[in-house]
Motif scaffolding. Structure first.
Motif, PDB file in Angstrom:
ATOM      1  N   TYR A   4       0.792  -1.181   0.109  1.00  0.00           N
ATOM      2  CA  TYR A   4       0.115  -0.035  -0.031  1.00  0.00           C
ATOM      3  C   TYR A   4       0.772   1.477   0.007  1.00  0.00           C
ATOM      4  O   TYR A   4       0.325   2.195   0.504  1.00  0.00           O
ATOM      5  CB  TYR A   4      -1.012  -0.038   1.166  1.00  0.00           C
ATOM      6  N   LYS A  53      -0.153   4.807  -0.768  1.00  0.00           N
ATOM      7  CA  LYS A  53      -1.943   4.846  -0.579  1.00  0.00           C
ATOM      8  C   LYS A  53      -2.179   5.038   0.620  1.00  0.00           C
ATOM      9  O   LYS A  53      -3.224   5.675   0.854  1.00  0.00           O
ATOM     10  CB  LYS A  53      -2.418   3.645  -1.185  1.00  0.00           C
ATOM     11  N   VAL A  54      -1.516   4.428   1.764  1.00  0.00           N
ATOM     12  CA  VAL A  54      -1.537   4.611   3.124  1.00  0.00           C
ATOM     13  C   VAL A  54      -0.777   4.965   3.681  1.00  0.00           C
ATOM     14  O   VAL A  54       0.359   4.767   3.319  1.00  0.00           O
ATOM     15  CB  VAL A  54      -2.513   3.449   3.771  1.00  0.00           C
ATOM     16  N   LYS A  55      -0.637   5.626   5.046  1.00  0.00           N
ATOM     17  CA  LYS A  55       0.438   5.924   5.717  1.00  0.00           C
ATOM     18  C   LYS A  55       0.495   4.944   6.843  1.00  0.00           C
ATOM     19  O   LYS A  55      -0.570   4.835   7.687  1.00  0.00           O
ATOM     20  CB  LYS A  55       0.141   7.586   6.428  1.00  0.00           C
ATOM     21  N   VAL A 113      -6.489   1.187  12.466  1.00  0.00           N
ATOM     22  CA  VAL A 113      -6.635   1.755  11.161  1.00  0.00           C
ATOM     23  C   VAL A 113      -7.543   2.915  11.290  1.00  0.00           C
ATOM     24  O   VAL A 113      -8.535   2.914  11.825  1.00  0.00           O
ATOM     25  CB  VAL A 113      -7.450   0.661  10.323  1.00  0.00           C
ATOM     26  N   ASP A 138      -9.233   6.075   9.125  1.00  0.00           N
ATOM     27  CA  ASP A 138      -9.554   6.320   7.784  1.00  0.00           C
ATOM     28  C   ASP A 138      -9.167   7.900   7.415  1.00  0.00           C
ATOM     29  O   ASP A 138      -8.762   8.514   8.259  1.00  0.00           O
ATOM     30  CB  ASP A 138     -10.993   6.274   7.282  1.00  0.00           C
ATOM     31  N   ALA A 139      -9.232   8.311   6.109  1.00  0.00           N
ATOM     32  CA  ALA A 139      -8.837   9.754   5.629  1.00  0.00           C
ATOM     33  C   ALA A 139      -9.745  10.812   6.565  1.00  0.00           C
ATOM     34  O   ALA A 139      -9.146  11.990   6.494  1.00  0.00           O
ATOM     35  CB  ALA A 139      -9.105   9.784   4.362  1.00  0.00           C
ATOM     36  N   LEU A 174      -7.750  -3.102   4.348  1.00  0.00           N
ATOM     37  CA  LEU A 174      -7.290  -1.710   3.691  1.00  0.00           C
ATOM     38  C   LEU A 174      -7.921  -2.009   2.413  1.00  0.00           C
ATOM     39  O   LEU A 174      -8.136  -1.024   1.640  1.00  0.00           O
ATOM     40  CB  LEU A 174      -5.763  -1.875   3.923  1.00  0.00           C
ATOM     41  N   LYS A 182     -10.417   0.820  -0.063  1.00  0.00           N
ATOM     42  CA  LYS A 182      -9.833   1.527  -1.222  1.00  0.00           C
ATOM     43  C   LYS A 182     -10.854   2.560  -1.929  1.00  0.00           C
ATOM     44  O   LYS A 182     -12.082   2.129  -1.895  1.00  0.00           O
ATOM     45  CB  LYS A 182      -9.537   0.600  -2.369  1.00  0.00           C
TER      46      LYS A 182
END
Length: 90
Positions: A12, A15-17, A65, A67-68, A86, A90
């Motif tokens: 990822y 796409k993700v941190k 986890v 989210d944005a 994850l 998407k």
């Protein structure tokens, strides 16, 4: 768990941190990763009662986890369980 976390971080990437938090000293963490830079960001902090209290005296590692929007989506015990979560985000 480190190989699983590495695999997820690489899959990822961009796409993700992914940020890992260690309750060990910075020196100990640097020594551990001396010959291998992790594929994720790592924050080291000395282990103390306040840190363990914050983690609700539960087991570690813990994978959170977010989210944005900054909302906690899931709290997991195994890095291997991150991939399906994850994928759904998407």
């Amino acid at each position: 768990n480190i190989p699983d976390l590495e695999a997820v971080a690489k899959k990822y990437s961009g796409k993700v941190k992914i940020v890992a938090l260690s309750f060990e000293s910075t020196a100990k963490v640097k020594a551990f990763f001396k010959d291998h830079a992790p594929a994720y960001d790592l924050v080291a902090t000395e282990s103390n009662d306040q840190n363990l209290s914050y983690m609700n005296n539960s087991t570690i590692p813990k994978f959170i986890v977010v989210d944005a929007k900054g909302i906690v989506v899931q709290v997991l015990q195994r890095a291997a369980d991150l991939d399906p979560i994850l994928e759904q985000m998407k």
